[in-house]
Scaffold this motif. Structure first.
Motif, PDB file in Angstrom:
ATOM      1  N   MET B 191       0.844  -1.148   0.027  1.00 22.14           N
ATOM      2  CA  MET B 191       0.079  -0.122  -0.003  1.00 22.14           C
ATOM      3  C   MET B 191       0.847   1.153  -0.177  1.00 22.14           C
ATOM      4  N   ASP B 192       1.880   1.248   0.766  1.00 20.42           N
ATOM      5  CA  ASP B 192       2.787   2.503   0.879  1.00 20.42           C
ATOM      6  C   ASP B 192       3.677   2.701  -0.147  1.00 20.42           C
ATOM      7  N   THR B 193       4.560   1.662  -0.525  1.00 18.85           N
ATOM      8  CA  THR B 193       5.783   1.574  -1.748  1.00 18.85           C
ATOM      9  C   THR B 193       5.004   1.678  -2.938  1.00 18.85           C
ATOM     10  N   ALA B 194       4.035   0.612  -3.532  1.00 23.35           N
ATOM     11  CA  ALA B 194       3.603   0.469  -4.663  1.00 23.35           C
ATOM     12  C   ALA B 194       2.272   1.698  -4.897  1.00 23.35           C
ATOM     13  N   LEU B 195       1.439   1.259  -4.158  1.00 27.13           N
ATOM     14  CA  LEU B 195       0.197   2.119  -4.669  1.00 27.13           C
ATOM     15  C   LEU B 195       0.170   3.585  -3.883  1.00 27.13           C
ATOM     16  N   ARG B 196       1.239   3.746  -3.192  1.00 26.25           N
ATOM     17  CA  ARG B 196       1.508   5.213  -2.394  1.00 26.25           C
ATOM     18  C   ARG B 196       0.043   5.744  -1.896  1.00 26.25           C
ATOM     19  N   LEU B 197      -0.773   4.924  -1.241  1.00 24.40           N
ATOM     20  CA  LEU B 197      -2.074   5.678  -0.734  1.00 24.40           C
ATOM     21  C   LEU B 197      -1.844   6.268   0.662  1.00 24.40           C
ATOM     22  N   PRO B 198      -2.405   7.429   0.904  1.00 27.73           N
ATOM     23  CA  PRO B 198      -2.349   7.950   2.163  1.00 27.73           C
ATOM     24  C   PRO B 198      -2.582   7.121   3.406  1.00 27.73           C
ATOM     25  N   ILE B 199      -1.872   7.102   4.488  1.00 26.07           N
ATOM     26  CA  ILE B 199      -2.108   6.104   5.500  1.00 26.07           C
ATOM     27  C   ILE B 199      -3.318   5.682   5.870  1.00 26.07           C
ATOM     28  N   LYS B 200      -4.205   6.851   6.071  1.00 23.65           N
ATOM     29  CA  LYS B 200      -5.844   6.609   6.535  1.00 23.65           C
ATOM     30  C   LYS B 200      -6.452   5.639   5.530  1.00 23.65           C
ATOM     31  N   VAL B 201      -6.416   6.165   4.301  1.00 21.47           N
ATOM     32  CA  VAL B 201      -6.964   5.360   3.160  1.00 21.47           C
ATOM     33  C   VAL B 201      -6.495   3.900   3.105  1.00 21.47           C
ATOM     34  N   SER B 202      -5.029   3.727   3.079  1.00 20.66           N
ATOM     35  CA  SER B 202      -4.407   2.445   3.195  1.00 20.66           C
ATOM     36  C   SER B 202      -4.893   1.503   4.340  1.00 20.66           C
ATOM     37  N   SER B 203      -5.084   2.161   5.448  1.00 22.63           N
ATOM     38  CA  SER B 203      -5.485   1.244   6.810  1.00 22.63           C
ATOM     39  C   SER B 203      -6.876   0.853   6.478  1.00 22.63           C
ATOM     40  N   ALA B 204      -7.751   1.867   5.951  1.00 21.04           N
ATOM     41  CA  ALA B 204      -9.281   1.677   5.850  1.00 21.04           C
ATOM     42  C   ALA B 204      -9.279   0.476   4.875  1.00 21.04           C
ATOM     43  N   THR B 205      -8.714   0.708   3.641  1.00 18.43           N
ATOM     44  CA  THR B 205      -8.806  -0.097   2.490  1.00 18.43           C
ATOM     45  C   THR B 205      -8.341  -1.456   2.705  1.00 18.43           C
ATOM     46  N   SER B 206      -7.215  -1.582   3.408  1.00 14.60           N
ATOM     47  CA  SER B 206      -6.565  -3.088   3.543  1.00 14.60           C
ATOM     48  C   SER B 206      -7.513  -3.745   4.529  1.00 14.60           C
ATOM     49  N   ASN B 207      -8.300  -2.999   5.739  1.00 14.59           N
ATOM     50  CA  ASN B 207      -8.946  -3.547   6.535  1.00 14.59           C
ATOM     51  C   ASN B 207     -10.599  -4.122   5.926  1.00 14.59           C
ATOM     52  N   PHE B 208     -10.637  -3.519   4.999  1.00 12.85           N
ATOM     53  CA  PHE B 208     -11.832  -3.832   4.158  1.00 12.85           C
ATOM     54  C   PHE B 208     -11.664  -5.029   3.535  1.00 12.85           C
ATOM     55  N   MET B 209     -10.432  -5.123   2.728  1.00  7.50           N
ATOM     56  CA  MET B 209      -9.868  -6.167   1.903  1.00  7.50           C
ATOM     57  C   MET B 209      -9.819  -7.494   2.490  1.00  7.50           C
ATOM     58  N   ILE B 210      -9.291  -7.501   3.851  1.00  7.62           N
ATOM     59  CA  ILE B 210      -8.916  -8.536   4.508  1.00  7.62           C
ATOM     60  C   ILE B 210     -10.248  -9.358   4.845  1.00  7.62           C
ATOM     61  N   GLY B 211     -11.303  -8.895   4.923  1.00  5.71           N
ATOM     62  CA  GLY B 211     -12.621  -9.797   4.985  1.00  5.71           C
ATOM     63  C   GLY B 211     -12.754 -10.629   3.816  1.00  5.71           C
ATOM     64  N   VAL B 212     -12.720 -10.242   2.855  1.00 10.46           N
ATOM     65  CA  VAL B 212     -13.141 -11.071   1.511  1.00 10.46           C
ATOM     66  C   VAL B 212     -11.921 -12.057   1.355  1.00 10.46           C
ATOM     67  N   THR B 213     -10.503 -11.352   1.580  1.00 11.16           N
ATOM     68  CA  THR B 213      -9.481 -12.429   1.536  1.00 11.16           C
ATOM     69  C   THR B 213      -9.591 -13.658   2.366  1.00 11.16           C
ATOM     70  N   ALA B 214      -9.975 -13.371   3.599  1.00 10.95           N
ATOM     71  CA  ALA B 214     -10.077 -14.368   4.559  1.00 10.95           C
ATOM     72  C   ALA B 214     -11.343 -15.215   4.218  1.00 10.95           C
ATOM     73  N   ALA B 215     -12.229 -14.757   3.750  1.00 12.15           N
ATOM     74  CA  ALA B 215     -13.500 -15.318   3.381  1.00 12.15           C
ATOM     75  C   ALA B 215     -13.086 -16.538   2.372  1.00 12.15           C
ATOM     76  N   ALA B 216     -12.141 -16.149   1.177  1.00 15.63           N
ATOM     77  CA  ALA B 216     -11.780 -16.991   0.197  1.00 15.63           C
ATOM     78  C   ALA B 216     -11.200 -18.396   0.996  1.00 15.63           C
ATOM     79  N   SER B 217     -10.180 -17.989   1.837  1.00 16.11           N
ATOM     80  CA  SER B 217      -9.963 -19.289   2.469  1.00 16.11           C
ATOM     81  C   SER B 217     -10.880 -19.935   3.235  1.00 16.11           C
ATOM     82  N   GLY B 218     -11.585 -19.082   4.180  1.00 17.53           N
ATOM     83  CA  GLY B 218     -12.632 -19.384   5.067  1.00 17.53           C
ATOM     84  C   GLY B 218     -13.577 -20.537   4.371  1.00 17.53           C
ATOM     85  N   VAL B 219     -14.070 -20.101   3.217  1.00 17.96           N
ATOM     86  CA  VAL B 219     -15.038 -20.987   2.709  1.00 17.96           C
ATOM     87  C   VAL B 219     -14.251 -22.435   2.353  1.00 17.96           C
ATOM     88  N   ALA B 220     -13.041 -22.579   2.152  1.00 18.29           N
ATOM     89  CA  ALA B 220     -12.293 -23.508   1.972  1.00 18.29           C
ATOM     90  C   ALA B 220     -12.143 -24.463   2.938  1.00 18.29           C
TER      91      ALA B 220
END
Lengths: 104, 287
Positions: B191-220
């Protein structure tokens, strides 16, 4: 200018509401299942139901995004959302397959 | 089901999640080693239980970020293609990789997290003008703005280097599924080096993404029958309650002392995971 930005205020509020309510519902179901179990009644199936709801919440969020993107005729993002959904469905199929090959 | 053991699982998860939340860390990185070391729980079962709590925390804490317009849901769904694919790879690898290797990998991730916590995270420079019109982020309409409370106005930002971000996110998804963690170790550089998102946006967005990421392994893991409800239930509940507390703590405790405390805990858990990797075990159960 604002329309160029990646903002979807209504969709964001809707997702916030669904995730919030969903968390309360799933937590409530898990709590009641555990309470039953601790009281000596069979409650584990209820706990499993609550866990299933938790796992389904993010999937539901992707489905909601897909519907909105299709409605907005944002076909590129409809494809992206559909792709994420397909990968998750594939994950479930993978789990079933791996479970089958382990027991068989 | 044992009452004391359930209570212990709930309390440990609550504590890990509350403390982790104050420094923006997912609780899985603490919960998994604690469940294994002190709970005597097998690593795959601990990972599966932790994945449920990762989902629960992501869902439970997403709403305020979304309402504050900090979450960039377009960036999230694009990167989720990579994180979910990574998660499926992780599920397959979890079934094949030898357990000592998983312990070793966990130790490495813990040490990297400790190192990341010591190094200060700087706000990435977000050049507004440089990007060409042919880059991915422009084509996908990912650039956005967020309301900054201190400045009292909207701050615009551009999203950079999506392809590199996708590669790093694939790795983050893989590590998440394999170890049952949110894998901030890989997400923060992405998030910081590649996308260079502002920290607040980056924290909010990665917190949002991890739900779907974990759901993909969660269903399995759910389909595989690796989620044991008598472990995952109390752990998920404790994590959700802890995350609620964590947000309150944030202001009250000196974050410098907390940071140092965390580094110590992370290094100690890494040592424990290393011992486990080489077959040296604590014999004790918690209860």
């Amino acid at each position: 200018m604002t329309s160029d930005l990646a903002r979807h205020p209504e969709l964001e509020r809707l997702i916030a509401k669904v995730l919030d309510r969903g968390t309360w519902i799933a937590s409530g179901i898990i709590t009641s299942g555990l309470a039953l179990e601790l009281a000596g009644w069979p409650g584990m199936r209820i706990v499993i139901g609550g866990i299933a709801i938790f796992i389904f919440l993010p999937v539901l969020r992707v489905i909601m995004m897909l519907i909105i993107f299709v409605r907005e005729r944002d076909y590129r993002f409809s494809v992206v959302a559909a792709l994420v959904l397909m990968i998750i469905v594939f994950g479930a199929a993978l789990g079933v397959h791996m479970a089958g090959s382990m027991s068989g | 089901m044992n009452v004391e053991f359930s209570a212990w699982l709930f309390a440990v998860s609550l504590g890990a999640s509350a403390l982790g939340g104050t420094l923006g860390m997912a609780s899985g990185i603490f919960i998994v080693p604690i469940l294994i070391t002190f709970g005597g729980i097998e690593i795959h079962e601990a990972v599966a239980a932790s994945i449920v709590s990762v989902i629960a925390c992501s869902c439970g804490s997403a709403a305020p970020f979304l309402r504050a317009s900090l979450t960039n849901i377009r960036v999230a769904i694009v990167l989720e293609v990579a994180t979910t694919l990574g998660a499926l790879t992780g599920v397959v690898l979890a079934g094949v990789l030898p357990v000592p290797f998983l312990f070793l990998l966990f130790a490495v991730v813990l040490l990297l997290s400790a190192w990341q916590m010591m190094a200060r995270r700087r706000e990435p420079t977000n050049a507004l003008e440089n990007a060409g019109s042919t880059d991915w982020a422009t084509a996908l309409r990912l650039h956005s703005s967020y309301p900054d409370g201190i400045l009292g106005r909207d701050v615009s930002y551009r999203v950079h280097r999506i392809p590199l971000g996708l590669v790093l996110m694939y790795g983050a998804g893989l590590i998440s599924a394999l170890l049952g963690i949110g894998s901030g170790v890989l997400k923060i550089p992405a998030m910081d080096t590649a996308l260079r998102l502002p920290i607040k946006v980056s924290s909010a967005t990665s917190n949002f993404m991890i739900g779907v990421t974990a759901a993909a392994s969660g269903v399995a893991y759910f389909a595989l029958g690796e989620i044991n409800p008598s472990v995952a239930g109390p752990v998920a509940l404790g994590s959700v309650v802890g995350a609620l507390f964590g947000a309150r703590f944030l202001m009250a405790v000196s974050s410098e002392k907390l940071r140092l405390g965390f580094v110590v805990v992370l290094v100690a858990l890494a040592g424990q995971m290393l011992l486990s990797a080489f077959g040296i075990h604590w014999s004790g159960h918690a209860v």
